[in-house]
Design a protein around this motif. Structure first.
Motif, PDB file in Angstrom:
ATOM      1  N   LYS A  73       0.963  -1.230   0.001  1.00 23.77           N
ATOM      2  CA  LYS A  73       0.019   0.026  -0.021  1.00 23.77           C
ATOM      3  C   LYS A  73       0.745   1.223  -0.054  1.00 23.77           C
ATOM      4  O   LYS A  73       1.759   1.351   0.983  1.00 23.77           O
ATOM      5  CB  LYS A  73      -1.032   0.020   1.261  1.00 23.77           C
ATOM      6  N   GLU A  91       4.473  -3.158  14.591  1.00 21.87           N
ATOM      7  CA  GLU A  91       3.921  -2.529  13.310  1.00 21.87           C
ATOM      8  C   GLU A  91       2.509  -2.605  13.621  1.00 21.87           C
ATOM      9  O   GLU A  91       1.940  -1.641  12.872  1.00 21.87           O
ATOM     10  CB  GLU A  91       4.225  -3.714  12.246  1.00 21.87           C
ATOM     11  N   ARG A  94       2.430  -3.611   4.070  1.00 18.52           N
ATOM     12  CA  ARG A  94       2.549  -4.748   3.231  1.00 18.52           C
ATOM     13  C   ARG A  94       1.763  -5.720   3.397  1.00 18.52           C
ATOM     14  O   ARG A  94       1.277  -5.874   4.719  1.00 18.52           O
ATOM     15  CB  ARG A  94       3.910  -5.266   3.115  1.00 18.52           C
ATOM     16  N   GLU A 118       2.471   1.029  15.824  1.00 15.47           N
ATOM     17  CA  GLU A 118       3.046   2.140  15.050  1.00 15.47           C
ATOM     18  C   GLU A 118       2.003   2.987  14.410  1.00 15.47           C
ATOM     19  O   GLU A 118       2.211   4.215  14.644  1.00 15.47           O
ATOM     20  CB  GLU A 118       4.227   1.832  14.106  1.00 15.47           C
ATOM     21  N   PRO A 119       1.104   2.507  13.585  1.00 19.82           N
ATOM     22  CA  PRO A 119       0.293   3.542  13.105  1.00 19.82           C
ATOM     23  C   PRO A 119      -0.383   4.398  13.879  1.00 19.82           C
ATOM     24  O   PRO A 119      -0.918   5.276  13.532  1.00 19.82           O
ATOM     25  CB  PRO A 119      -0.565   2.512  12.197  1.00 19.82           C
ATOM     26  N   GLN A 167      -0.673 -12.131   6.331  1.00 12.18           N
ATOM     27  CA  GLN A 167       0.331 -11.349   7.100  1.00 12.18           C
ATOM     28  C   GLN A 167       0.497  -9.854   6.590  1.00 12.18           C
ATOM     29  O   GLN A 167       0.674  -9.667   5.555  1.00 12.18           O
ATOM     30  CB  GLN A 167       1.899 -11.817   7.074  1.00 12.18           C
ATOM     31  N   LYS A 168       0.190  -8.825   7.626  1.00 15.07           N
ATOM     32  CA  LYS A 168       0.161  -7.512   7.246  1.00 15.07           C
ATOM     33  C   LYS A 168       1.556  -7.224   7.789  1.00 15.07           C
ATOM     34  O   LYS A 168       1.959  -7.802   8.909  1.00 15.07           O
ATOM     35  CB  LYS A 168      -0.875  -6.839   7.917  1.00 15.07           C
ATOM     36  N   GLY A 169       2.379  -6.473   6.992  1.00 15.85           N
ATOM     37  CA  GLY A 169       3.448  -6.070   7.795  1.00 15.85           C
ATOM     38  C   GLY A 169       3.623  -4.363   7.398  1.00 15.85           C
ATOM     39  O   GLY A 169       2.807  -3.741   6.998  1.00 15.85           O
ATOM     40  N   CYS A 170       4.710  -3.878   8.121  1.00 14.52           N
ATOM     41  CA  CYS A 170       5.165  -2.682   8.053  1.00 14.52           C
ATOM     42  C   CYS A 170       4.445  -1.757   9.007  1.00 14.52           C
ATOM     43  O   CYS A 170       3.416  -2.044   9.454  1.00 14.52           O
ATOM     44  CB  CYS A 170       4.942  -1.664   6.651  1.00 14.52           C
ATOM     45  N   SER A 171       4.689  -0.507   8.927  1.00 14.27           N
ATOM     46  CA  SER A 171       4.348   0.432  10.198  1.00 14.27           C
ATOM     47  C   SER A 171       3.179   1.401   9.859  1.00 14.27           C
ATOM     48  O   SER A 171       2.643   2.387  10.517  1.00 14.27           O
ATOM     49  CB  SER A 171       5.377   1.400  10.596  1.00 14.27           C
ATOM     50  N   GLY A 172       2.537   1.022   8.832  1.00 13.79           N
ATOM     51  CA  GLY A 172       1.218   1.770   8.277  1.00 13.79           C
ATOM     52  C   GLY A 172       0.001   0.777   8.729  1.00 13.79           C
ATOM     53  O   GLY A 172       0.118  -0.371   8.905  1.00 13.79           O
ATOM     54  N   ALA A 173      -1.264   1.074   8.173  1.00 12.79           N
ATOM     55  CA  ALA A 173      -2.293   0.597   8.453  1.00 12.79           C
ATOM     56  C   ALA A 173      -3.105   0.408   6.985  1.00 12.79           C
ATOM     57  O   ALA A 173      -2.611   0.833   5.985  1.00 12.79           O
ATOM     58  CB  ALA A 173      -3.150   1.258   9.493  1.00 12.79           C
ATOM     59  N   GLN A 203      -9.244   1.424  10.433  1.00 18.50           N
ATOM     60  CA  GLN A 203      -7.937   1.006  10.085  1.00 18.50           C
ATOM     61  C   GLN A 203      -7.761  -0.418  10.904  1.00 18.50           C
ATOM     62  O   GLN A 203      -7.571  -0.292  12.103  1.00 18.50           O
ATOM     63  CB  GLN A 203      -6.800   1.954  10.391  1.00 18.50           C
ATOM     64  N   ILE A 204      -6.946  -0.993   9.888  1.00 17.41           N
ATOM     65  CA  ILE A 204      -6.402  -2.510  10.434  1.00 17.41           C
ATOM     66  C   ILE A 204      -4.788  -2.231  10.626  1.00 17.41           C
ATOM     67  O   ILE A 204      -4.265  -1.879   9.567  1.00 17.41           O
ATOM     68  CB  ILE A 204      -6.623  -3.528   9.321  1.00 17.41           C
ATOM     69  N   THR A 205      -4.400  -2.635  11.845  1.00 11.82           N
ATOM     70  CA  THR A 205      -3.102  -2.503  11.944  1.00 11.82           C
ATOM     71  C   THR A 205      -2.245  -3.902  12.048  1.00 11.82           C
ATOM     72  O   THR A 205      -0.928  -3.921  11.900  1.00 11.82           O
ATOM     73  CB  THR A 205      -2.816  -1.366  13.184  1.00 11.82           C
ATOM     74  N   PHE A 235      -2.658  -7.874  11.026  1.00 13.97           N
ATOM     75  CA  PHE A 235      -3.609  -8.910  10.282  1.00 13.97           C
ATOM     76  C   PHE A 235      -2.956 -10.113  10.090  1.00 13.97           C
ATOM     77  O   PHE A 235      -1.728 -10.063   9.621  1.00 13.97           O
ATOM     78  CB  PHE A 235      -4.340  -8.484   8.944  1.00 13.97           C
ATOM     79  N   GLN A 236      -3.101 -11.312  10.539  1.00 11.90           N
ATOM     80  CA  GLN A 236      -2.671 -12.734  10.321  1.00 11.90           C
ATOM     81  C   GLN A 236      -3.713 -13.494  10.199  1.00 11.90           C
ATOM     82  O   GLN A 236      -4.953 -13.712  10.451  1.00 11.90           O
ATOM     83  CB  GLN A 236      -1.773 -12.943  11.539  1.00 11.90           C
ATOM     84  N   LEU A 237      -3.260 -14.549   9.309  1.00 12.13           N
ATOM     85  CA  LEU A 237      -4.411 -15.785   9.131  1.00 12.13           C
ATOM     86  C   LEU A 237      -3.570 -17.074   8.802  1.00 12.13           C
ATOM     87  O   LEU A 237      -2.663 -17.175   8.324  1.00 12.13           O
ATOM     88  CB  LEU A 237      -5.122 -15.341   7.876  1.00 12.13           C
TER      89      LEU A 237
END
Lengths: 275, 242, 275, 242, 275, 242
Positions: A201, D101, A221, D104-105, A236-242, D191-193, D195-197
């Motif tokens: 993103k 992570e 990511r 942080e947002p 899996q979501k990564g990095c410091s944003g949302a 907002q989603i900060t 997410f794992q599956l």
């Protein structure tokens, strides 16, 4: 793996990229949901039971499969072992240093592993030699050779391709109850082909298969792994944003579409499913 | 113990005693590195990459009068018959050191004060002679990186198998043979930069083995040159040595 | 283990040394191929099966042998184990720090080990208790106590002397197939006495047994190990310089000559070969 | 495999499919920390502490334009059925990263240039969902430390058990169930900060699971707010959301 | 664990503290031999066989007991195992960093362990399942949660309280000689209740239960462990100062007196000794 | 359990209960060190070396008002019955700390601000009482290095064996006896700098043990002095204490 760059340059590059993405284009001319060329070569390491070298654009990785006889984990006496390791080699970029895997490499290995495991790609129950005592342990080591973004997908495709083409020895149990290796070979028991699709993103745009340059400015990511039936099996979501709630849903839709394309490439290259 | 040389004087892989395995060198195989080269020598598959000259971290390690050469020889877990742990073994630490010391005499490090030059070698598949093949690849990668050099460094192993001196040991000969003697040289300068010996040689055998290794190095040196020429002049035709 | 010194001093010292060597003399008055006095004391550690303290000039090292019952390596089921470790203790010089062995100590241990192993000094096939199951493991640990150059030879002589004088327990196999330690002792099965000879190249001169001061300015180091029959059995070139083709041959000749002298000292001190 | 949902639609601990476990959050449980919070969620017992903004060591890691957020998720040896080694596992390294992570947002790190903010999470007892409970506790501790935030971060897991989508998996459901999907959100910002599956979901199941997780987060968010209000205003009465 | 503070402030604080102590008072109003309030909660971690959270003033620690079946040490085939570990968690103070236990944490764990072991609190001979083969291993891990001085006593009371209230599974040996866990529970075999009493020497005064502020200026620390019979069973002097011969004797007398008070608290909280 | 004291009141090595083992101290045994000493006490063979005062690395560890004392107690792999791994054990870490804290009260560290003094102790052969012998050797080495000291530090252990208080435990008494109590003192200052106790002593036994340890220290102190005198004045004759 973190590049050093001045803040000013970083902001300028990001602004330029967002401008470009807002027109539906990327700096290298790709569309938002296009992969770079994917090249896969299998059976490149004769000493490994399976192997594959994968490049996505300039990103190059190599995976090797080694099979050993081992004891099962106490809590899964009826399952073989699958162990995925990833190393970002120091030769792969100016920003990588020798040493044990850092948090990025550990996350990478665990997400690749999760995709294989959660999709139930390998039927681990068929890797048991003597229940509760002896099972096959499948080690997959994946090395990053040259970094230009999207290691998650490249590593995952290398691991999947190496597993699909692995030629593993057959074993029998002797009268005395010992495990004996035969001079015959077989394939791993494959149930599905999980395909990882990674998106970045940047600003408010989702793009598939980010380059290193795009990763430098991405806000978040997200990696989604899709099985042969079009179901989600790992994420899996990564990095410091949302990500917004809508973006996560859009990411799922993209992943389902793109996974089909990549699965076809892997099937073709590995000859999987052909008689 | 199986016989390693047959009645016709041929080795387990069909070579004569003074014959090299097939060898292939390619230059510029990695985009990120300042210089890179891959080598295939028998079943060896090795990549060498050079980063630098570059800033030194931590700074107190920098040398005011020359560049700091660092070297890492590493085997991939899948490179060997039995899976190798990715953590560096004592063997890898020693080989990293002797490779660095084999390359250093060829480099004009004084031209790059206060910098570091990193040489990373990854053995993707290991066969006999991986350290000398690594040196050959690494010196080619250093040339590709444009580092000022006195000469290329060329490595070759020689050994003793079934009582005979043989060139360029493969894996079986390395493990079951009597002697392994890897060397590396600067061919145009008549200098040895790597020398190791393991196994019993009479003084006469030593001289013979040494001469055979030099002959091997000469052939490999040509292939190094051709690989560099191919990248930089787009041709793989041998160019006459000046 | 690297001394800090100014470049100017370093160059002056080297120039002075080359000047001196060109006259066939060394700063401490020795000839080019002379060893400093070698003093060896054995059986200095009663709790070890074997031990030796060696000094060459001001360099002091100590080695101890411990013998344990262990399993053989899978690929050598009919051989005992020999494991050589070296530590450069922090008390040995102002330039050594506590911590795990660095590359210098690892090289040192491996080269000493290689000399013992390649010369076949110890007949490892005679250290088997139960084939493929139980063998003797011979641990030799060598500590550097005071550094003044030529650790390779000092460590090697200490290890060789400790092995030659080691008094190891006898074992028997009980009716139940268990290994039982007897209250009897024997010597290790010795086949040859390998002698390490280390030379430094300074300018164009080869000298034997370099001091720390000489090592600071040497261009290259070469160690050759010679067995009792006068054959070469191990070698290692070190440092960032090169040797000419002629120098390597000259080094071999020197090593063969000097090894005889040192072997006589070790035989006398250890009483080896006497009825 | 035992049945995890009975004929009445009740789970092994008696909950309905969309019901949270008992939850308790307490703010300011440690004297030394700049901010702290404990959470109990089912059998989870977790403490989160915040130190900072503070000087960065080593200095070269400091960022000129923002604070450096660091996070450590750690399980006590006695927190699990079988004793866990105190050395950080690969799982703990990954979870530390995704928690950082996820937090942080929400943090306005630009307000604290050249500093570091450390978040330390200790799992004293682990049950299903320890990572999402950790995020909930940590964001509450960050608020207690007075760090400028865009919103609280609230974590909740959802999964699939006996073929049904269920909220807030306990340990047995986590281990024997089919799917675990932990998420964390900033509720007021949609907002989603995190997410794992892990596990197979059809696209329809995914949507249902996601909505259920959002509902869970909304309830947990209220409890976070109440815990902060209780510390700072001495009352645990719910205050209407602005 | 070392605070950074200016030398001037340090000296002023110490002078003020010595002045105050000379009047028999402490900065927080306590008498020289007074403990801060001691609060103990047991059975706080259901997944552990035993557990206790202890606070002494603002110092908070938590201990958990886990019991496993293991092999005995070769030199004590007839004894179970007791392993005490201590971690000073990074959340416990601004001066603690993540990482393996440092020398302070190692000393802490070893001194707590020594008190339990030397007092023979647990009859380890009763933890044997199959002599020489299978024994119970009792792991006690103690975490420091919030630091305000006197970790030695807080950790020790937590460990002792967790052991006193531990509920450990019973085992039986099957016909085939295998260890089988029963669904029954028992207590650990307790012989005595060792109580740790830690004193700080500041100037020439000995005080009990130092706070963090007092520890910053103390010259020496001495910990004495007293068993239920009023005997000394373990001791440790710490810090860079010395104690006079008289002070060590006075410390023993203080410890014997104070240990009785604390033992009563622990007995009351754990219900130990009640039918 | 074997008897450790016979009917004549003699111990397994023939000593009386209040008798020291043979002891030998030598000063200046290493050339490189600024100060060094070896000690033999029973079967203990220990070397202590002092480097410093010297520059501190890393610099931020330097103390502006005094020298930083560092200490490492280490056992050689061959020093014990069963081979010891060369990696420092938890026991060695603790002993290094208590030895440092036993030496520090004797050193006038304020005389050497911004420097470090390193004390390295290597136990080549270990017998009972290796830590107290190490302290005795280390304080002698510190004197040899010319570090300003308030007094020598002298260590001695006392214990309880077969119910009796005995001086200077050997290995068997240490392992099979009931109590071990190592102490170290500054004899001329009546100060204790090391005190440890393991095993059960009544208050009366403690007093008796303590007095016996002091007597042991007095004898060892004389031998320390003689060793220093021998090196610096070429004589080993006892010089009357001032």
């Amino acid at each position: 793996m973190m590049a050093k760059k001045s803040m000013v340059v970083e902001r300028l590059r990001k602004a330029q990229m967002i401008e470009c993405l807002s027109k539906g284009k990327r700096l290298d001319g790709r569309g938002l949901l296009d992969y770079r060329p994917i090249v896969i070569n299998t059976e490149v390491i004769e000493k490994a039971e399976g192997s594959a070298k994968v490049s996505i654009g300039n990103t190059q990785v190599i995976a090797g499969v080694k099979v050993e006889v081992d004891e099962p984990f106490p809590d899964t006496p009826n399952e073989g072992l699958l162990i995925v390791n990833a190393e970002v080699l120091p030769l792969a970029s100016p920003y990588t240093e020798p040493g044990p895997p850092d948090e990025d490499a550990i996350e990478l290995a665990r997400v690749v592993d999760r995709g294989i495991r959660a999709s139930e790609m390998i039927d681990l129950s068929k890797l048991v030699l003597i229940e509760g005592e002896k099972v096959l342990a499948v080690y997959v080591d994946v090395n990053m050779l040259d970094l230009d973004g999207n290691l998650f997908d490249a590593a995952s495709y290398a691991v999947v391709s190496a597993l699909l083409t692995a030629r593993i020895p057959k074993f029998t149990i002797s009268d005395k109850g010992k495990v004996v290796k035969l001079n015959e070979f077989t394939k791993l028991p494959i149930k599905t082909i999980p395909i990882s699709v990674t998106m970045a993103k940047i600003g408010d745009t989702l793009i598939v298969d980010p380059t290193y340059e795009e990763e430098l400015v991405m806000d978040a990511r997200v990696t989604l792994v899709i099985d042969s039936d079009g179901n989600l099996c790992a994420g899996q979501k990564g990095c410091s944003g949302a990500l917004s709630f809508e973006q996560i849903k859009l990411a799922c839709e993209n992943a389902i579409v793109k996974s089909k394309e990549v699965r076809e490439i892997i099937k073709r290259v590995t000859g999987y499913g052909e008689a | 113990m199986r016989k390693l040389i047959d009645e016709n004087g041929l080795r387990v892989d069909g070579r004569r005693v003074d014959e090299l395995r097939p060898i292939k060198i390619e230059v510029g195989v990695l985009k990120n590195a300042n210089g890179s080269a891959s080598i295939e020598l028998g079943k060896n598959k090795i990549i060498a990459a050079v980063y630098g000259p570059k800033e030194v971290h931590p700074k107190h390690m920098a040398r005011p009068d020359r560049s700091l050469l660092r070297c890492r020889y590493h085997m991939s877990p899948f490179s060997t018959e039995t899976r190798k742990s990715p953590a560096p073994s004592r063997r890898e630490v020693e080989i990293s050191k002797v490779i660095r010391e084999a390359l250093e005499p060829a480099l004009i490090l004084e031209d790059y004060p206060r910098t570091a030059i990193d040489v990373y070698i990854e053995v993707l598949q290991a066969d006999g002679g991986s350290r000398v093949a690594s040196i050959t690849a690494a010196s080619t990668a250093l040339a590709d990186a444009g580092i000022n050099m006195r000469d290329l460094v060329t490595g070759c192993a020689v050994g003793k198998v079934d009582g005979q001196i043989v060139l360029d040991l493969n894996d079986i000969e390395d493990k079951e043979g009597e002697v392994d003697m890897p060397i590396a040289i600067m061919l145009n300068l008549n200098q040895i930069t790597l020398f190791q010996l393991e196994g019993i040689l009479t003084p006469e055998e030593f001289k013979k083995a040494f001469e055979m290794a030099l002959e091997g190095c000469k052939k490999i040196y040509q292939i190094q040159r051709e690989a560099l020429i191919k990248k930089y002049f787009g041709s793989s035709e041998p160019i006459p040595v000046e």
